[in-house]
Design a protein around this motif. Structure first.
Motif, PDB file in Angstrom:
ATOM      1  N   TYR A  97       1.582   4.412  -4.167  1.00 27.75           N
ATOM      2  CA  TYR A  97       2.638   3.446  -4.439  1.00 27.75           C
ATOM      3  C   TYR A  97       3.109   3.646  -5.880  1.00 27.75           C
ATOM      4  CZ  TYR A  97       1.518   0.600  -0.294  1.00 27.75           C
ATOM      5  OH  TYR A  97       1.323   0.139   0.992  1.00 27.75           O
ATOM      6  N   ARG A 124       2.316  -3.758  -8.774  1.00 29.54           N
ATOM      7  CA  ARG A 124       2.682  -5.155  -9.022  1.00 29.54           C
ATOM      8  C   ARG A 124       3.948  -5.584  -8.295  1.00 29.54           C
ATOM      9  NH1 ARG A 124       4.506  -4.739 -15.419  1.00 29.54           N
ATOM     10  NH2 ARG A 124       6.132  -3.149 -15.128  1.00 29.54           N
ATOM     11  N   ASP A 125       4.733  -4.614  -7.791  1.00 26.45           N
ATOM     12  CA  ASP A 125       5.946  -4.950  -7.050  1.00 26.45           C
ATOM     13  C   ASP A 125       5.679  -5.229  -5.572  1.00 26.45           C
ATOM     14  OD1 ASP A 125       7.419  -4.656  -9.339  1.00 26.45           O
ATOM     15  OD2 ASP A 125       8.133  -2.633  -8.865  1.00 26.45           O
ATOM     16  N   LEU A 126       4.461  -5.000  -5.106  1.00 28.84           N
ATOM     17  CA  LEU A 126       4.134  -5.210  -3.704  1.00 28.84           C
ATOM     18  C   LEU A 126       3.794  -6.680  -3.455  1.00 28.84           C
ATOM     19  CD1 LEU A 126       1.840  -2.093  -3.145  1.00 28.84           C
ATOM     20  CD2 LEU A 126       4.263  -2.323  -2.545  1.00 28.84           C
ATOM     21  N   PRO A 127       4.207  -7.223  -2.328  1.00 26.62           N
ATOM     22  CA  PRO A 127       3.894  -8.625  -2.019  1.00 26.62           C
ATOM     23  C   PRO A 127       2.389  -8.882  -2.021  1.00 26.62           C
ATOM     24  CG  PRO A 127       5.529  -7.756  -0.485  1.00 26.62           C
ATOM     25  CD  PRO A 127       5.026  -6.585  -1.276  1.00 26.62           C
ATOM     26  N   ASN A 139      -0.903  -7.844 -11.039  1.00 26.79           N
ATOM     27  CA  ASN A 139      -0.488  -6.866 -12.043  1.00 26.79           C
ATOM     28  C   ASN A 139      -1.734  -6.166 -12.565  1.00 26.79           C
ATOM     29  OD1 ASN A 139       0.629  -5.369 -14.073  1.00 26.79           O
ATOM     30  ND2 ASN A 139       1.375  -7.109 -15.275  1.00 26.79           N
ATOM     31  N   ARG A 156      -1.627  -3.534 -14.579  1.00 28.08           N
ATOM     32  CA  ARG A 156      -1.306  -2.764 -15.779  1.00 28.08           C
ATOM     33  C   ARG A 156      -2.061  -3.251 -17.010  1.00 28.08           C
ATOM     34  NH1 ARG A 156       2.423   0.996 -16.145  1.00 28.08           N
ATOM     35  NH2 ARG A 156       3.834   1.391 -14.395  1.00 28.08           N
ATOM     36  N   ARG A 198       0.252  -8.591  -4.398  1.00 26.27           N
ATOM     37  CA  ARG A 198      -0.571  -7.800  -5.309  1.00 26.27           C
ATOM     38  C   ARG A 198      -0.498  -8.363  -6.727  1.00 26.27           C
ATOM     39  NH1 ARG A 198      -2.041  -2.592  -3.472  1.00 26.27           N
ATOM     40  NH2 ARG A 198      -1.864  -2.599  -1.204  1.00 26.27           N
ATOM     41  N   ALA A 224      10.826   3.842 -10.836  1.00 22.33           N
ATOM     42  CA  ALA A 224       9.543   3.128 -10.750  1.00 22.33           C
ATOM     43  C   ALA A 224       8.348   4.064 -10.866  1.00 22.33           C
ATOM     44  CB  ALA A 224       9.455   2.362  -9.426  1.00 22.33           C
ATOM     45  N   GLU A 240       4.468   1.435  -7.901  1.00 29.57           N
ATOM     46  CA  GLU A 240       4.224   0.270  -8.757  1.00 29.57           C
ATOM     47  C   GLU A 240       3.529  -0.814  -7.949  1.00 29.57           C
ATOM     48  OE1 GLU A 240       3.478  -1.321 -11.789  1.00 29.57           O
ATOM     49  OE2 GLU A 240       5.239  -0.166 -12.422  1.00 29.57           O
ATOM     50  N   GLY A 250      -0.724   1.330 -13.183  1.00 31.77           N
ATOM     51  CA  GLY A 250       0.459   0.802 -12.529  1.00 31.77           C
ATOM     52  C   GLY A 250       0.566   1.240 -11.081  1.00 31.77           C
ATOM     53  N   GLN A 251       0.169   2.499 -10.813  1.00 30.50           N
ATOM     54  CA  GLN A 251       0.242   3.030  -9.460  1.00 30.50           C
ATOM     55  C   GLN A 251      -1.094   2.861  -8.740  1.00 30.50           C
ATOM     56  OE1 GLN A 251       1.894   7.062  -9.630  1.00 30.50           O
ATOM     57  NE2 GLN A 251       3.914   6.134  -9.767  1.00 30.50           N
TER      58      GLN A 251
END
Length: 253
Positions: A130, A134-137, A141, A143, A139, A85, A132, A184-185
């Motif tokens: 972090y 977009r993988d966090l609850p 995207n 990107r 949050r 990731a 990524e 992304g981060q």
């Protein structure tokens, strides 16, 4: 006879031309923002300790633009292990920019961090990221859109809420502004002396400065270099950066 403009070192990125020829590159929009809005001389830096040293850069340049870039800061720089990731890395750039940020903070030498540069400032001051967002609850995207023209990819995407009475509010004249989003981060834990003054609607930090630093340290997660001369948010940021670089250069003379 005109006075020479102060020099802004633009952190370059390693790339491969046509997939084969190693090169150091910098987006034209970075040079345009530095030259035409900040009114400084843009100088592209090969961010690799095999070719340049931090001490040399501090001596040659009056300020620095810490640019965006596809590779991310290696998580070893903030005490974590790499995962898929985390994406690609550029350890050579890490080796230049992180100590460069710390030296600039100590010396009062101006820098303006953008996207990866924003994240570099946080890591340089002891913060974490972090891998990524977009993988966090909860949050969104953040990107870059995968398709479309440059205009579509750099289009304004979301609002930023700024701290009332803070540095960004005073500079931009508003507590809410619209920005693009191509990352992304993002910041997990702020580093020591990092002051977060701007957040996206999902809570992602987007604007910061280094507390008690004697020089310009404003940094943003978005890309203000895109059409910087026309955007009402980007223009004052680069103008203020240019003013700070000129003031620092004057102290050297």
């Amino acid at each position: 006879m005109s006075t020479a403009r102060p020099v802004v070192g633009i952190i370059g990125n390693s790339t491969l031309i046509q997939g084969h020829y190693p090169a150091h590159s910098g987006g034209t929009m970075n040079s345009a923002a530095v030259a035409q809005v900040a009114d400084c001389l843009p100088l592209l830096i090969p961010a690799d300790p095999r070719y340049v040293a931090v001490e040399e850069l501090l001596a040659v340049c009056d300020g620095f633009l810490l640019t965006g870039g596809r590779p991310n800061v290696h998580p070893a720089e903030y005490g974590e292990d790499p995962t898929p990731a985390h994406g690609e890395f550029d350890r050579c750039r890490d080796a230049i920019t992180l100590p460069l940020v710390r030296e600039c903070v100590a010396r009062g030498q101006p820098f303006f961090g953008v996207c990866r540069g924003f994240q570099e400032v946080n890591v340089a001051m002891g913060g974490t990221l972090y891998p990524e967002i977009r993988d966090l609850p909860g949050r969104m995207n953040h990107r870059m859109p995968p398709d479309g023209t440059l205009e579509e990819r750099f289009a304004l995407r979301h609002k930023i809420s700024l701290t009332p009475g803070g540095r960004f509010h005073k500079l931009l004249g508003a507590t809410e502004v619209m920005v693009n989003s191509l990352h992304g981060q993002g910041i997990k834990d702020p580093g020591q002396r990092i002051v977060i003054e701007g957040h996206a609607p999902d809570g992602t930090p987007e604007a910061l400065y280094v507390r008690d630093a004697p020089g310009f340290t404003l940094s943003v997660q978005w890309h203000p270099e895109w059409q910087a001369g026309m955007d009402p948010v980007s223009r004052p940021l680069f103008q203020a950066f240019g003013d700070a670089v000129r003031a620092f250069a004057a102290t050297r003379r």
